[in-house]
Design a protein around this motif. Structure first.
Motif, PDB file in Angstrom:
ATOM      1  N   ARG A 158     -64.116  15.599  86.552  1.00  0.00           N
ATOM      2  CA  ARG A 158     -63.931  14.246  86.042  1.00  0.00           C
ATOM      3  C   ARG A 158     -63.117  13.461  87.063  1.00  0.00           C
ATOM      4  N   VAL A 159     -63.574  12.265  87.354  1.00  0.00           N
ATOM      5  CA  VAL A 159     -62.965  11.434  88.390  1.00  0.00           C
ATOM      6  C   VAL A 159     -62.387  10.179  87.759  1.00  0.00           C
ATOM      7  N   GLU A 160     -61.217   9.783  88.259  1.00  0.00           N
ATOM      8  CA  GLU A 160     -60.614   8.497  87.902  1.00  0.00           C
ATOM      9  C   GLU A 160     -60.427   7.734  89.199  1.00  0.00           C
ATOM     10  N   GLY A 161     -61.109   6.609  89.338  1.00  0.00           N
ATOM     11  CA  GLY A 161     -61.070   5.867  90.595  1.00  0.00           C
ATOM     12  C   GLY A 161     -61.714   6.700  91.687  1.00  0.00           C
ATOM     13  N   ASP A 162     -60.970   6.981  92.728  1.00  0.00           N
ATOM     14  CA  ASP A 162     -61.462   7.813  93.832  1.00  0.00           C
ATOM     15  C   ASP A 162     -60.741   9.156  93.894  1.00  0.00           C
ATOM     16  N   ARG A 163     -60.162   9.571  92.748  1.00  0.00           N
ATOM     17  CA  ARG A 163     -59.429  10.844  92.748  1.00  0.00           C
ATOM     18  C   ARG A 163     -59.935  11.752  91.632  1.00  0.00           C
ATOM     19  N   LEU A 164     -59.796  13.025  91.869  1.00  0.00           N
ATOM     20  CA  LEU A 164     -60.197  14.041  90.904  1.00  0.00           C
ATOM     21  C   LEU A 164     -59.134  14.141  89.811  1.00  0.00           C
ATOM     22  N   ALA A 165     -59.544  13.972  88.556  1.00  0.00           N
ATOM     23  CA  ALA A 165     -58.616  14.047  87.427  1.00  0.00           C
ATOM     24  C   ALA A 165     -58.651  15.417  86.767  1.00  0.00           C
ATOM     25  N   SER A 166     -59.817  16.053  86.771  1.00  0.00           N
ATOM     26  CA  SER A 166     -59.900  17.416  86.225  1.00  0.00           C
ATOM     27  C   SER A 166     -61.107  18.121  86.809  1.00  0.00           C
ATOM     28  N   GLU A 167     -60.979  19.420  86.879  1.00  0.00           N
ATOM     29  CA  GLU A 167     -62.099  20.265  87.287  1.00  0.00           C
ATOM     30  C   GLU A 167     -62.048  21.533  86.467  1.00  0.00           C
ATOM     31  N   HIS A 168     -63.195  21.878  85.914  1.00  0.00           N
ATOM     32  CA  HIS A 168     -63.361  23.132  85.180  1.00  0.00           C
ATOM     33  C   HIS A 168     -64.394  23.928  85.957  1.00  0.00           C
ATOM     34  N   ILE A 169     -63.987  25.115  86.396  1.00  0.00           N
ATOM     35  CA  ILE A 169     -64.793  25.929  87.302  1.00  0.00           C
ATOM     36  C   ILE A 169     -65.235  27.192  86.575  1.00  0.00           C
ATOM     37  N   TYR A 170     -66.523  27.521  86.701  1.00  0.00           N
ATOM     38  CA  TYR A 170     -67.092  28.689  86.037  1.00  0.00           C
ATOM     39  C   TYR A 170     -67.796  29.559  87.075  1.00  0.00           C
ATOM     40  N   PHE A 171     -67.345  30.831  87.204  1.00  0.00           N
ATOM     41  CA  PHE A 171     -67.983  31.732  88.162  1.00  0.00           C
ATOM     42  C   PHE A 171     -67.878  33.174  87.690  1.00  0.00           C
TER      43      PHE A 171
END
Length: 136
Positions: free
Chosen positions: A111-124
């Motif tokens: 999820r991005v806010e403006g030009d920055r990453l606000a959250s990342e959920h990683i699945y591997f």
């Protein structure tokens, strides 16, 4: 404002370049990273976690293979590759380099806010990753 997939691709490029200051600047002040075994909630913690992988896999490389986005959220298929030539931090202490390479296909919801990453959920697949390194 950039697209969510462009922001994610730029962020992954900063990781590959081992630019921890850039990683810190690329995420929001309350950024969140969730991945198997980890939940982080600030730029410093995220940069520290990224550094674990940069240290263990100095040739780490990410490739966004496909992405779909809507309303500032990007779902992406990513391929990460690298060679275990440095110590890999673990709860039990550093794991010495195995010299083995890996190819890890994973999914990420960013999820991005403006030009920055606000959250990342990683699945591997953690087991598959450890098997490639010869650790299980």
């Amino acid at each position: 404002m950039g697209s969510a997939s462009a922001v994610l691709t730029q962020y992954l490029g900063l990781i590959d370049a081992q630019d921890l200051d850039g990683v810190r600047a690329a995420v929001t002040a309350d950024a969140e990273t969730l991945a198997p075994g980890v939940e982080l909630h600030c730029p410093e913690a995220i940069a520290g976690w990224v550094n674990v992988f940069n240290r263990a896999f100095p040739d780490l490389h990410h490739e966004v293979r496909s992405a779909v986005e809507i309303d500032g959220t990007c779902c992406a298929e990513i391929r990460a590759t690298g060679t275990h030539t440095g110590p890999l931090a673990s709860p039990q202490g550093d794991i010495p380099p195995t010299g083995k390479s890996f190819v890890l296909n994973y999914a990420e919801v960013a999820r991005v806010e403006g030009d920055r990453l606000a959250s990342e959920h990683i699945y591997f697949d953690q087991l598959g990753f450890l098997q490639q390194l010869g650790l299980v």
